[in-house]
Motif scaffolding. Sequence first.
Motif, PDB file in Angstrom:
ATOM      1  N   GLU A  11       0.820  -1.209   0.000  1.00 16.43           N
ATOM      2  CA  GLU A  11       0.000   0.000   0.000  1.00 16.43           C
ATOM      3  C   GLU A  11       0.856   1.263   0.000  1.00 16.43           C
ATOM      4  OE1 GLU A  11      -2.899  -0.103   3.100  1.00 16.43           O
ATOM      5  OE2 GLU A  11      -3.934  -1.821   2.218  1.00 16.43           O
ATOM      6  N   ARG A  12       2.151   1.097  -0.058  1.00 19.95           N
ATOM      7  CA  ARG A  12       3.068   2.242  -0.102  1.00 19.95           C
ATOM      8  C   ARG A  12       3.284   2.665  -1.549  1.00 19.95           C
ATOM      9  NH1 ARG A  12       8.363   1.659   3.150  1.00 19.95           N
ATOM     10  NH2 ARG A  12       8.542   3.442   1.793  1.00 19.95           N
ATOM     11  N   VAL A  13       2.297   3.375  -2.082  1.00 21.79           N
ATOM     12  CA  VAL A  13       2.307   3.796  -3.481  1.00 21.79           C
ATOM     13  C   VAL A  13       2.443   5.313  -3.536  1.00 21.79           C
ATOM     14  CG1 VAL A  13       0.967   3.856  -5.609  1.00 21.79           C
ATOM     15  CG2 VAL A  13       0.936   1.804  -4.183  1.00 21.79           C
ATOM     16  N   HIS A  14       3.334   5.764  -4.390  1.00 21.55           N
ATOM     17  CA  HIS A  14       3.619   7.191  -4.567  1.00 21.55           C
ATOM     18  C   HIS A  14       3.022   7.661  -5.894  1.00 21.55           C
ATOM     19  CE1 HIS A  14       5.909  10.902  -4.816  1.00 21.55           C
ATOM     20  NE2 HIS A  14       6.422  10.512  -5.961  1.00 21.55           N
ATOM     21  N   VAL A  15       2.354   8.824  -5.877  1.00 20.47           N
ATOM     22  CA  VAL A  15       1.830   9.427  -7.094  1.00 20.47           C
ATOM     23  C   VAL A  15       2.903  10.352  -7.650  1.00 20.47           C
ATOM     24  CG1 VAL A  15      -0.034  10.798  -8.086  1.00 20.47           C
ATOM     25  CG2 VAL A  15      -0.493   9.329  -6.131  1.00 20.47           C
ATOM     26  N   ARG A  16       3.303  10.124  -8.889  1.00 23.61           N
ATOM     27  CA  ARG A  16       4.431  10.862  -9.456  1.00 23.61           C
ATOM     28  C   ARG A  16       4.040  12.233 -10.007  1.00 23.61           C
ATOM     29  NH1 ARG A  16       7.824   6.262 -12.453  1.00 23.61           N
ATOM     30  NH2 ARG A  16       7.620   7.760 -14.104  1.00 23.61           N
ATOM     31  N   ILE A  84      -2.886  13.964 -18.922  1.00 22.78           N
ATOM     32  CA  ILE A  84      -1.763  13.174 -19.429  1.00 22.78           C
ATOM     33  C   ILE A  84      -1.316  12.162 -18.380  1.00 22.78           C
ATOM     34  CG2 ILE A  84       0.673  13.312 -20.108  1.00 22.78           C
ATOM     35  CD1 ILE A  84      -0.068  15.971 -21.506  1.00 22.78           C
ATOM     36  N   ASP A  85      -1.243  12.593 -17.115  1.00 23.20           N
ATOM     37  CA  ASP A  85      -0.854  11.675 -16.035  1.00 23.20           C
ATOM     38  C   ASP A  85      -1.784  10.471 -15.968  1.00 23.20           C
ATOM     39  OD1 ASP A  85       1.405  12.970 -15.041  1.00 23.20           O
ATOM     40  OD2 ASP A  85       0.258  14.158 -13.606  1.00 23.20           O
ATOM     41  N   GLU A  86      -3.070  10.713 -16.028  1.00 19.60           N
ATOM     42  CA  GLU A  86      -4.050   9.640 -15.836  1.00 19.60           C
ATOM     43  C   GLU A  86      -4.240   8.760 -17.064  1.00 19.60           C
ATOM     44  OE1 GLU A  86      -5.340   8.803 -12.930  1.00 19.60           O
ATOM     45  OE2 GLU A  86      -4.203  10.448 -12.046  1.00 19.60           O
ATOM     46  N   ASN A  87      -4.012   9.302 -18.270  1.00 20.74           N
ATOM     47  CA  ASN A  87      -4.332   8.554 -19.486  1.00 20.74           C
ATOM     48  C   ASN A  87      -3.135   8.095 -20.305  1.00 20.74           C
ATOM     49  OD1 ASN A  87      -7.236   8.777 -19.230  1.00 20.74           O
ATOM     50  ND2 ASN A  87      -6.930  10.943 -19.630  1.00 20.74           N
ATOM     51  N   VAL A  88      -1.980   8.698 -20.094  1.00 20.93           N
ATOM     52  CA  VAL A  88      -0.826   8.379 -20.930  1.00 20.93           C
ATOM     53  C   VAL A  88       0.331   7.803 -20.114  1.00 20.93           C
ATOM     54  CG1 VAL A  88       0.876   9.320 -22.533  1.00 20.93           C
ATOM     55  CG2 VAL A  88      -1.477  10.174 -22.589  1.00 20.93           C
ATOM     56  N   LEU A  89       0.686   8.493 -19.050  1.00 18.79           N
ATOM     57  CA  LEU A  89       1.870   8.103 -18.274  1.00 18.79           C
ATOM     58  C   LEU A  89       1.546   7.058 -17.210  1.00 18.79           C
ATOM     59  CD1 LEU A  89       3.383  11.641 -17.624  1.00 18.79           C
ATOM     60  CD2 LEU A  89       4.006  10.022 -19.406  1.00 18.79           C
ATOM     61  N   PHE A 101       3.268   1.906 -12.528  1.00 18.80           N
ATOM     62  CA  PHE A 101       2.030   1.453 -13.163  1.00 18.80           C
ATOM     63  C   PHE A 101       1.028   2.600 -13.267  1.00 18.80           C
ATOM     64  CE2 PHE A 101       1.637   0.936  -8.641  1.00 18.80           C
ATOM     65  CZ  PHE A 101       0.327   1.274  -8.329  1.00 18.80           C
ATOM     66  N   ARG A 102      -0.025   2.358 -14.001  1.00 16.75           N
ATOM     67  CA  ARG A 102      -1.149   3.298 -14.055  1.00 16.75           C
ATOM     68  C   ARG A 102      -2.413   2.562 -13.680  1.00 16.75           C
ATOM     69  NH1 ARG A 102      -1.964   3.764 -20.495  1.00 16.75           N
ATOM     70  NH2 ARG A 102       0.266   3.781 -20.397  1.00 16.75           N
ATOM     71  N   LEU A 103      -3.406   3.298 -13.271  1.00 14.85           N
ATOM     72  CA  LEU A 103      -4.680   2.695 -12.894  1.00 14.85           C
ATOM     73  C   LEU A 103      -5.416   2.226 -14.153  1.00 14.85           C
ATOM     74  CD1 LEU A 103      -5.942   5.177 -10.163  1.00 14.85           C
ATOM     75  CD2 LEU A 103      -4.782   2.989  -9.860  1.00 14.85           C
ATOM     76  N   PRO A 104      -6.177   1.139 -14.046  1.00 17.11           N
ATOM     77  CA  PRO A 104      -6.952   0.698 -15.209  1.00 17.11           C
ATOM     78  C   PRO A 104      -7.959   1.766 -15.622  1.00 17.11           C
ATOM     79  CG  PRO A 104      -7.076  -0.896 -13.401  1.00 17.11           C
ATOM     80  CD  PRO A 104      -6.352   0.292 -12.903  1.00 17.11           C
ATOM     81  N   GLN A 105      -8.224   1.853 -16.924  1.00 14.73           N
ATOM     82  CA  GLN A 105      -9.211   2.798 -17.427  1.00 14.73           C
ATOM     83  C   GLN A 105     -10.594   2.422 -16.968  1.00 14.73           C
ATOM     84  OE1 GLN A 105      -8.463   5.611 -19.155  1.00 14.73           O
ATOM     85  NE2 GLN A 105      -6.328   5.072 -18.833  1.00 14.73           N
ATOM     86  N   ARG A 106     -11.404   3.417 -16.650  1.00 19.34           N
ATOM     87  CA  ARG A 106     -12.765   3.168 -16.171  1.00 19.34           C
ATOM     88  C   ARG A 106     -13.699   2.847 -17.291  1.00 19.34           C
ATOM     89  NH1 ARG A 106     -12.166   8.571 -13.001  1.00 19.34           N
ATOM     90  NH2 ARG A 106     -10.579   7.899 -11.604  1.00 19.34           N
TER      91      ARG A 106
END
Length: 106
Positions: A11-16, A84-89, A101-106
């Motif tokens: 659960e130690r996840v960092h948002v870049r 860009i952060d949410e959809n590309v990177l 990693f990135r979150l799965p698309q909704r």
Amino acid sequence: MSLTCPQCQSERVHVRNYGKRAGGVVGTIAGCAAGISGVTTGAEAGAVVGAVAGPAGSLAGAIIGAIVGGTTGCVAGIALGEMIDENVLDNYQCRDCQYVFRLPQR
């Protein structure tokens, strides 16, 4: 909502937020440049006002134009950077296993 790493379940996840940061900087610079480029128009208006307010009128107009332009550009750049952060990177990084990693698309 707690994020977990898909690789190690930590659960130690960092948002870049690299896109958001870069967008804010670029937007601010572009907005200030646009505000300052309006100095010629502002100077003409300031010259008219200058008859009453003196030479400080055109300088104040240029400063206000740069501030307003920079603020507007920053807000627009941040909004674009977030998309860009949410959809590309790959915007998330696990602090334990360094997986990106990135979150799965909704």
